[in-house]
Design an enzyme around this catalytic site. Structure first.
Site, PDB file in Angstrom:
ATOM      1  N   ASP A 181       0.919  -1.141   0.000  1.00  0.00           N
ATOM      2  CA  ASP A 181       0.000   0.000   0.000  1.00  0.00           C
ATOM      3  C   ASP A 181       0.953   1.184   0.000  1.00  0.00           C
ATOM      4  O   ASP A 181       1.600   1.460   1.022  1.00  0.00           O
ATOM      5  CB  ASP A 181      -0.875   0.018   1.252  1.00  0.00           C
ATOM      6  CG  ASP A 181      -1.828   1.195   1.232  1.00  0.00           C
ATOM      7  OD1 ASP A 181      -1.402   2.306   0.865  1.00  0.00           O
ATOM      8  OD2 ASP A 181      -3.002   1.009   1.573  1.00  0.00           O
ATOM      9  N   HIS A 182       1.070   1.879  -1.126  1.00  0.00           N
ATOM     10  CA  HIS A 182       2.181   2.828  -1.227  1.00  0.00           C
ATOM     11  C   HIS A 182       2.075   3.978  -0.225  1.00  0.00           C
ATOM     12  O   HIS A 182       3.054   4.645   0.055  1.00  0.00           O
ATOM     13  CB  HIS A 182       2.366   3.326  -2.670  1.00  0.00           C
ATOM     14  CG  HIS A 182       1.394   4.375  -3.102  1.00  0.00           C
ATOM     15  ND1 HIS A 182       0.146   4.086  -3.550  1.00  0.00           N
ATOM     16  CD2 HIS A 182       1.490   5.722  -3.154  1.00  0.00           C
ATOM     17  CE1 HIS A 182      -0.486   5.202  -3.860  1.00  0.00           C
ATOM     18  NE2 HIS A 182       0.304   6.223  -3.627  1.00  0.00           N
ATOM     19  N   HIS A 244      -5.707   2.998   1.345  1.00  0.00           N
ATOM     20  CA  HIS A 244      -4.914   4.099   1.899  1.00  0.00           C
ATOM     21  C   HIS A 244      -5.528   4.754   3.141  1.00  0.00           C
ATOM     22  O   HIS A 244      -4.837   5.029   4.114  1.00  0.00           O
ATOM     23  CB  HIS A 244      -4.704   5.174   0.833  1.00  0.00           C
ATOM     24  CG  HIS A 244      -4.175   4.627  -0.465  1.00  0.00           C
ATOM     25  ND1 HIS A 244      -3.273   3.595  -0.515  1.00  0.00           N
ATOM     26  CD2 HIS A 244      -4.414   4.969  -1.754  1.00  0.00           C
ATOM     27  CE1 HIS A 244      -2.989   3.328  -1.781  1.00  0.00           C
ATOM     28  NE2 HIS A 244      -3.670   4.145  -2.553  1.00  0.00           N
TER      29      HIS A 244
HETATM   30  C1  BG6 Z   1      -3.785   4.827  -6.047  1.00  0.00           C
HETATM   31  C2  BG6 Z   1      -5.186   4.906  -6.555  1.00  0.00           C
HETATM   32  O1  BG6 Z   1      -3.614   3.713  -5.227  1.00  0.00           O
HETATM   33  O2  BG6 Z   1      -3.494   6.013  -5.295  1.00  0.00           O
HETATM   34  C3  BG6 Z   1      -5.380   6.156  -7.405  1.00  0.00           C
HETATM   35  O3  BG6 Z   1      -5.477   3.755  -7.333  1.00  0.00           O
HETATM   36  C4  BG6 Z   1      -4.971   7.378  -6.635  1.00  0.00           C
HETATM   37  O4  BG6 Z   1      -6.719   6.279  -7.855  1.00  0.00           O
HETATM   38  C5  BG6 Z   1      -3.585   7.209  -6.053  1.00  0.00           C
HETATM   39  O5  BG6 Z   1      -4.972   8.472  -7.535  1.00  0.00           O
HETATM   40  C6  BG6 Z   1      -3.235   8.352  -5.122  1.00  0.00           C
HETATM   41  O6  BG6 Z   1      -1.895   8.235  -4.743  1.00  0.00           O
HETATM   42  P1  BG6 Z   1      -1.022   9.526  -4.386  1.00  0.00           P
HETATM   43  O7  BG6 Z   1       0.277   8.981  -3.945  1.00  0.00           O
HETATM   44  O8  BG6 Z   1      -0.949  10.345  -5.625  1.00  0.00           O
HETATM   45  O9  BG6 Z   1      -1.780  10.216  -3.300  1.00  0.00           O
END
Ligand code: BG6
Length: 506
Positions: A181-182, A244
């Protein structure tokens, strides 16, 4: 930083967007910072018949697009470590050829090797690829490690997540599986733990006795871009809330772990997820708001509505906005409402958590009734930092109270390199640290919370979906969700774009 052992990173889905936008730039950054092993190679794989040179050229372009000031010589040097192998992931026979290919990569692997398999494909291939890796014996390495990184979404619902976990556990041990989960790789997300557990001042008041409510927002000012096909099967609840936003909630709400050991941290996160009060079908309408952006004009430019986007059903009821009110039934948080919201095409890109503290028990300064509560704002992105809002005396006669900010921005610390989320996570996988990855049980618990909401939306077409003009803060009814009879509003760090331009404050 510790230098990882030599390894080969094998990317399934190397022609995809994720590889170009995130993975390759992150691996290059690790290379630049001298945080890759002495000997390493990246093997990209997809179905198209590219040569190594063509693949390297595509990846060099992707790196430059992401980092226009990157040193060209360094990129060139890095690209010599990139290799390509065209492959049909559904063909079990191809995995034996893959094994030979990995072994042939100059000087890194002999009879044994360290492998990291990165599944950056469509989710429906995750199980099949894992099974095929197992059949080819690539799920183990005789005197090294074999690890597998799995992208989100991990499952489509609870049943499919359990099924995927079961299939993967037949082939890999849980300690070999790194579910990404980045958000957990974001520096400021990790800083939530440091803020709470490295400072004596916050933890004593971090509970129901002092906290009135907690708000978590993840807003994006873009639409779904070219991801209509994926987004139609997902929606904001699956795409952002299940992953997230619930991750952020676990870090804000968890108990202090006994150590910073991966299992100790993840056990505490799991307990939060297990304590989330599941919404009953009759509560969904009042506790969850779903919205979908509709066409509007932003700064004189017309913006499409969701239903007009490519690959989207013109009658789609997929939500691009979700706001949820819920409770965590445990000793620390009993009775404290949590509000989370996320949406596409909102006025700005911001992710933040706001801890709203209770007001003083008796308010003395009658001249200033409109003073806001004390808020601690953990700004995850952009303009990463922390802000504390509190009241100060306005100079002069009487006792007028004025809201002021105590403010810290990461950008004030010059010369620090804030690693991108993927950079940190790929590095952690190389050194075998799974603290910032999801364990099977946590993924399943998160689905248990989200599933009743999704089910109510899917089954009961009377549950409303509200349109909101692109560039605004989502459906107005979301304000009633948070107000709950008191004078509470969401924190709006920027005005609607429909108003007089963007004004953002931290
Ligand atoms: C991804 C989602 O996991 O996270 C996207 O699939 C979203 O829809 C993105 O835009 C948001 O990531 P960040 O790092 O740009 O906040």
């Amino acid at each position: 930083m510790k230098k990882p052992d030599n390894c080969v990173i094998i990317i399934f889905g190397a022609s995809g967007d994720l590889t170009k936008r995130k993975l390759m730039p992150a691996i290059f950054e690790l290379y630049k910072q001298n945080n890759l092993p002495e000997k390493f190679a990246v093997l990209g794989m997809a179905s198209s018949p590219l040569t190594d040179t063509e693949f390297r050229d595509a990846m060099k372009a992707a790196i430059v697009k992401n980092d226009s000031i990157a040193d060209v010589k360094k990129i060139e040097e890095f690209s010599t470590r990139l290799n390509y192998f065209p492959m049909n992931f559904k063909d079990p026979g191809a995995y034996n050829e893959l094994k030979n290919k990995i072994r042939s990569l100059s000087g890194i692997c002999g009879e044994s090797c360290n492998y990291i398999f990165y599944l950056a494909t469509i989710p429906s291939l995750f199980a099949e690829i894992s099974v095929n890796l197992g059949k080819a014996g690539l799920n183990k390495s005789s005197s090294g490690y074999s690890r597998i990184i799995v992208e989100k979404p991990f499952g489509y619902d609870l049943a499919s997540a359990i099924e995927l976990n079961n299939t993967m556990h037949e082939i890999f041990d849980e300690s070999q599986i790194y579910r990404i989960d980045h958000y957990l790789g974001k520096e400021t997300v990790q800083n939530v733990l440091v803020t709470r557990f490295a400072n004596g001042i916050f933890e004593p008041i971090w509970n129901r006795n002092y906290v009135h409510h907690i708000e978590v927002t993840s807003a994006e000012n873009l639409g779904i871009e070219n991801r209509g096909g994926y987004y139609e099967t997902s929606g904001a609840l699956r795409d952002m809330v299940q992953s997230h936003l619930l991750r952020l909630v676990t870090l804000i709400a968890m108990e202090p772990p006994s150590s910073f050991d991966s299992d100790a941290v993840r056990n505490e996160q799991l307990k939060v997820l297990q304590s989330l009060r599941k919404l009953k079908p009759e509560e969904i309408e009042d506790s969850v708001i779903r919205g979908q952006y509709i066409a509007s004009t932003i700064n004189g430019k017309s913006v499409k509505g969701y239903r007009e986007e490519k690959d989207v059903n013109p009658d789609s009821r997929t939500e691009t906005y979700a706001a949820v009110k819920f409770y965590i039934d445990n000793w620390r948080w009993g009775g404290v409402p949590f509000y989370i919201r996320t949406g596409k095409q909102l006025p700005t890109r911001v992710t933040e958590a706001v801890i709203h503290f209770r007001k003083t028990p008796h308010y003395l300064f009658k001249e200033s009734q409109n003073i806001t509560d004390n808020q601690l704002i953990l700004r995850i992105q952009p303009d990463e930092g922390i802000l504390l809002k509190f009241g100060m005396k306005e100079p002069g006669s009487g006792f007028k109270v004025h809201n002021v900010n105590m403010d810290f921005h990461y950008s004030d610390i010059s010369n620090i390199h804030i690693p991108e989320a993927y950079e940190r996570l790929i590095y952690d996988c190389m050194i075998g640290d799974s603290t910032l990855f999801l364990r099977a049980d946590a993924v399943e618990e998160a689905w248990k919370f989200v599933e009743p909401i999704q089910k109510a939306w899917d089954d009961d077409h009377k549950v409303k979906i509200y349109g909101y003009p692109a560039g605004t803060w989502g459906p107005d009814v979301a304000d009633n969700l948070i107000a709950g009879g008191e004078h509470i509003t969401w924190r709006y760090p920027c005005k609607n774009l429909a108003d007089d331009g963007v004004y953002c404050e931290l």
